[in-house]
Design an enzyme around this catalytic site. Structure first.
Site, short mmCIF file in Angstrom:
data_model
loop_
_atom_site.label_atom_id
_atom_site.label_comp_id
_atom_site.label_asym_id
_atom_site.label_seq_id
_atom_site.Cartn_x
_atom_site.Cartn_y
_atom_site.Cartn_z
N GLU A 50 0.26 -1.39 -3.25
CA GLU A 50 1.00 -2.12 -2.21
C GLU A 50 1.88 -3.13 -2.92
OE1 GLU A 50 -2.42 -2.24 1.29
OE2 GLU A 50 -1.52 -4.10 0.60
N ASP A 61 -0.25 -15.17 5.57
CA ASP A 61 -0.73 -15.22 4.19
C ASP A 61 -1.23 -16.59 3.79
OD1 ASP A 61 -0.42 -12.58 2.94
OD2 ASP A 61 1.67 -12.82 3.54
N TYR A 176 -5.46 -0.09 7.87
CA TYR A 176 -5.82 -1.22 7.01
C TYR A 176 -6.68 -2.15 7.86
CZ TYR A 176 -4.87 -5.12 3.70
OH TYR A 176 -4.96 -6.15 2.80
#
Lengths: 279, 414
Positions: A50, A61, A176
């Site tokens: 990734e 994040d 994911y």
């Protein structure tokens, strides 16, 4: 149509082990170093790669990946250079799947159609775009699927059984599973809860399920690899990369090795897992 | 040519879009929350008790209705400067939102959201703030209703808005200084979103402006529309008719939307939004997303944003912390494309000059945010005839800005 991602997961299933999925921010700490790291990842044990597309405002994040993105931008990383990096990697590796991960605005500004065309030429196999939920599928997900690029969606602990079909619809390549409610790199996932969650998702889909967010050690990777089809590691790699930089934040001769050493360690963890016969 | 709708007041559609703007561009972790919020808000709107209870608090706690005030000396002053026009110079009214409890329009929205949080059983409230007015309003209502309150505020804004930081702390809120990015409002919003992603089950995110993922832009607008509804009635009582123009400052744009929205379908009413031009649009150091930006996606919605050629978000620059944001609410973006609202801008210099003039002529110290709107009143009003009724949204009071203005004036002397 099978993609590199489909083929890689099918091959690993034959081998009877989970995939190690590694996340690196392109251009961190500079273009050449990140290219060298990406090139070294498959040999170190990464099965899928990734690549972060840096963005100024990465709202999902944690501090490690925020800082990595800002380092990359400060070093002059752009979308054009990110695609160039994939192209250069692809010239020497035609098998390892590449998934670009990031936020929508840089893609939107590049132009969705041009981005997809250039990404395919560069050798990109899949996309993870954090701020495009199924409600916005018309933006990029559907055009990507039409163009033959996998669109990988995040499922989270807040994605209940009612919501899961919505999330899985139009998802391809793999799912994911974000193992914690939180930002990247925040907390260690609970292996027991993760295995229950993976089993729950698998009741809804035949796609492989990779698990990430908070995986830092070979032991955690091993525990997750017993149930999941893939283990994603990001912030831990970014942390060792950052620790290898000099005081000015520049790469040192240790930088590439610092990352590949941890990847090798994590790969051993993944390979040591005793697979619970799922499916 | 853009096709004009029959009404400008029907948006957004069910997916939260105003034309191409708006939407729900958030991480999957937040989607269940966003959907839960939307359902709760829809249910609350349909419950007469919710509105009734809110009306009670607005009257006795917030102090509504806020007056519509004829700014006579400012009107006279600008008529004298209307040289060349014998009967020039609009009649200027202030909508006195600065008289609300907590000193700004922000409280109208926060009350609505906090009452919604109570209905939803959420005990932990988070908010982002720029100038601190939204943070203070949130801290105030959390104190009143006994809820935990955490306010994210850029470290730069913590520095320049100390009085509000102190107010929030005294009200029992925890103020978290945000050190990431440009350390201003956009980064505070990033951190609030990160908090929400982490604490999804017990936390209510009280957004302070008409931006963010659907349903926030529409919900915050609905709560702020009381400004425009009152203005209609008050102008009817004072002058027997509708105003001829409305003008308000725009950062995210909640005070402006609250004033504008009830008048959008009254085509005779001219509507002006004033963005912060900072050092000047041409310098690149400004916060005017309409004048200097283009459509992009940030913080859950598509709208006009300041950014570079690669889609990286640019830092905004304004003396006003409340306008120092590189985006604008998506409904404003749509109204801009439709041509219904005219967007102007005012520089730091112009805003400070208007701040001083308003203080001296009217005995009202405005916040630096509405001082941007006043700056454009200075040149719009003299161009209008004497019977033109112009309403300025005086969205906040200037106590918080005294140190900023003093520092600005000192730096000009040097």
């Amino acid at each position: 149509m099978t993609t590199r991602i489909d083929r890689r997961f099918a091959a690993l299933k034959q081998e009877g082990r989970a995939a190690l999925v590694t996340f690196i921010m392109t251009g961190d700490p500079d273009y050449d170093t990140s290219l060298a790291i990406v090139k070294a990842l498959p040999k170190a044990g990464a099965d899928l790669i990734e690549l972060g597309m840096p963005f100024t405002d990465p709202m999902a994040d944690g501090p490690a990946i925020q800082a990595a993105g800002l380092r990359a931008l400060a070093a002059g990383q752009t979308m054009i250079k990110t695609l160039k990096l994939v192209r250069e990697f692809r010239a020497g590796d035609s098998d390892t799947p590449i998934v670009l991960m990031g936020y929508y605005n840089p893609i939107y500004i590049y132009g969705v159609d041009k981005f997809l065309a250039d990404a395919i030429v560069a050798g990109v196999d899949g996309l993870i775009v954090v701020d495009l939920p199924p409600e916005e599928d018309g933006e990029l997900c559907l055009p990507a699927l039409k163009a033959g690029v996998n669109f990988i969606r995040l499922a989270t602990p807040t994605t209940d059984d009612k919501r899961l079909p919505t999330v899985l619809n139009n998802t391809s390549g793999f799912v994911y599973y974000v193992s914690i409610t939180g930002i990247t790199g925040a907390a260690a996932p609970d292996a027991g809860k993760v295995s229950a969650a993976v089993a729950r998702i698998k009741r809804h889909t035949k796609l492989p399920v990779a698990v990430g967010f908070g995986v830092r050690t070979a032991e955690q990777a091993r525990a997750i690899a017993e149930n999941a089809d893939g283990v994603v590691v990001g912030s831990a790699l970014i942390d060792v990369l950052r620790a290898s930089l000099d005081k000015a934040g520049k790469a040192t001769p240790e930088t590439v090795k610092a990352v590949t050493d941890l990847v090798a360690d994590l790969a051993q963890g993944v390979r040591a897992a005793k697979r619970v016969a799922a499916e | 040519m853009t096709v004009q709708p029959n009404s400008y007041r029907t948006g957004p559609d069910e997916r939260g879009h105003f034309g191409i703007y708006g939407g729900r561009f958030v991480a999957e972790t937040l989607m269940p929350n966003i959907l839960e919020l939307e359902a709760a808000y829809t249910a609350a709107k349909a419950d007469p008790n919710y509105q009734k209870e809110m009306d009670g608090h607005l009257a006795t706690y917030v102090g509504r209705p806020s007056p519509l005030y004829f700014a006579e000396r400012l009107t006279q002053h600008l008529r004298q400067t209307a040289s060349g026009l014998s009967d020039g110079g609009a009649k200027i009214y202030f909508k006195r939102e600065e008289l609300n409890h907590t000193g700004a329009h922000k409280v109208n929205n926060v009350l609505g959201q906090i009452m919604l949080a109570l209905r939803m059983g959420k005990k932990r409230i988070i908010a982002e703030t720029g100038a601190g007015m939204h943070g203070v309003a949130t801290a105030t209502l959390c104190a009143k209703f006994g809820l935990d309150c955490i306010v994210y505020m850029g470290a730069v804004d913590v520095e320049r808005q100390q009085p509000n930081v102190l107010r929030m702390k005294i009200l029992g809120a925890e103020v978290r200084a945000v050190e990431s990015g440009s350390k201003t409002l956009k980064d505070a919003m990033n951190e609030a979103l990160r908090d929400w992603v982490t604490n999804v089950s017990d936390t209510f995110y009280c957004i302070g402006t008409v931006a963010g993922p659907h349903p926030y832009p529409a919900m915050v607008r609905d709560f702020q529309c009381i400004i425009g509804r009152e203005t209609r009635e008050q102008m009817q009582a004072a002058e027997g008719r509708l105003p001829d123009s409305l003008i308000a400052c725009i950062g995210g744009g909640s005070n402006a939307m609250g004033l504008f929205h009830p008048f959008l379908d009254d085509r005779s009413v001219e509507i002006y939004g004033v963005e912060a031009a900072g050092h000047g649009i041409t310098t690149g150091l400004h916060a005017a997303s309409i004048a200097g930006g283009r459509p992009g996606v940030l913080h859950g919605n598509r709208t006009y944003l300041l950014m570079d050629a690669d889609g990286q978000i640019a830092e905004a620059h304004s003396i006003s912390a409340g306008l120092d944001y590189p985006g604008i609410g998506p409904e404003h973006a749509w109204l801009k494309d439709m041509g219904r609202v005219e967007f102007l801008s005012a520089t730091d210099d112009e805003a400070v000059a208007a701040f001083q003039l308003c203080s001296k002529l009217e005995g009202i110290i405005p916040a630096l945010e509405p001082a941007h709107a006043l700056a454009r009143v200075m040149d719009l009003a003299p161009q209008k005839p004497k019977d033109h009724l112009m309403v300025v949204n005086l969205s906040g009071r200037g106590d918080k800005d005294l140190a900023s203005v003093q520092a600005f004036l000192e730096s000009k002397k040097r």
